[in-house]
Design a protein around this motif. Structure first.
Motif, PDB file in Angstrom:
ATOM      1  N   TYR A 162      20.953 -40.323 -34.391  1.00 45.32           N
ATOM      2  CA  TYR A 162      21.824 -40.595 -33.255  1.00 45.32           C
ATOM      3  C   TYR A 162      22.978 -39.621 -33.324  1.00 45.32           C
ATOM      4  O   TYR A 162      23.653 -39.529 -34.347  1.00 45.32           O
ATOM      5  N   LEU A 163      23.208 -38.894 -32.251  1.00 44.62           N
ATOM      6  CA  LEU A 163      24.324 -37.973 -32.161  1.00 44.62           C
ATOM      7  C   LEU A 163      25.308 -38.515 -31.139  1.00 44.62           C
ATOM      8  O   LEU A 163      24.935 -38.780 -29.998  1.00 44.62           O
ATOM      9  N   ILE A 164      26.563 -38.693 -31.551  1.00 41.99           N
ATOM     10  CA  ILE A 164      27.619 -39.140 -30.649  1.00 41.99           C
ATOM     11  C   ILE A 164      28.708 -38.090 -30.709  1.00 41.99           C
ATOM     12  O   ILE A 164      29.243 -37.793 -31.776  1.00 41.99           O
ATOM     13  N   GLY A 165      29.013 -37.504 -29.561  1.00 43.17           N
ATOM     14  CA  GLY A 165      30.024 -36.459 -29.545  1.00 43.17           C
ATOM     15  C   GLY A 165      30.435 -36.096 -28.140  1.00 43.17           C
ATOM     16  O   GLY A 165      30.107 -36.789 -27.169  1.00 43.17           O
ATOM     17  N   ASN A 166      31.152 -34.980 -28.039  1.00 39.15           N
ATOM     18  CA  ASN A 166      31.643 -34.488 -26.761  1.00 39.15           C
ATOM     19  C   ASN A 166      31.037 -33.123 -26.463  1.00 39.15           C
ATOM     20  O   ASN A 166      30.799 -32.338 -27.388  1.00 39.15           O
ATOM     21  N   LEU A 167      30.842 -32.849 -25.182  1.00 36.43           N
ATOM     22  CA  LEU A 167      30.299 -31.558 -24.783  1.00 36.43           C
ATOM     23  C   LEU A 167      31.368 -30.485 -24.956  1.00 36.43           C
ATOM     24  O   LEU A 167      32.515 -30.652 -24.537  1.00 36.43           O
ATOM     25  N   GLY A 168      30.981 -29.366 -25.556  1.00 37.80           N
ATOM     26  CA  GLY A 168      31.921 -28.276 -25.802  1.00 37.80           C
ATOM     27  C   GLY A 168      32.047 -27.333 -24.620  1.00 37.80           C
ATOM     28  O   GLY A 168      32.986 -26.544 -24.558  1.00 37.80           O
TER      29      GLY A 168
END
Length: 78
Positions: free
Chosen positions: A9-15
Motif C-alpha cells: 500500500y502506497l500512501i502519498g502525495n503527487l509530486g
C-alpha cells in the motif's frame, strides 16, 4: 515457485501533475510520481524524515478518469 502473496500500500502525495497519453490503438496511459514520506528516530534519538518516490502507471478508462481529477499535491492511496 512460491505460493505467497505480496501486497503493498502506497500512501502519498503527487509530486507533479499526472501525464496522460494514448497508445496507437487508443488505450489511455496515465503516469504519475508519488512521494511517500517517512519519519523515524535514528540511533541518536534525532528525528529524521525521508521521502521515497514511486512511479505509478494506470491503464485504460481508470487512468483516463483519474487524469481529470488528480493534480500536483493530491493525496493518493495505491
Amino acid at each position: 515457485m512460491s505460493d505467497g502473496l505480496n501486497r503493498v500500500y502506497l500512501i502519498g502525495n503527487l509530486g507533479a501533475d499526472p501525464e496522460l497519453r494514448f497508445t496507437q490503438d487508443g488505450t489511455a496511459v496515465l503516469s504519475l510520481r508519488l512521494a511517500c514520506n517517512e519519519s523515524y528516530l535514528d540511533r541518536d534519538k534525532v528525528r529524521q524524515e525521508r521521502t521515497d518516490w514511486h512511479s505509478v502507471t494506470l491503464w485504460g478508462k481508470r487512468g483516463e478518469a483519474l487524469a481529470g481529477i488528480l493534480r500536483k499535491g493530491s493525496q493518493l492511496l495505491v
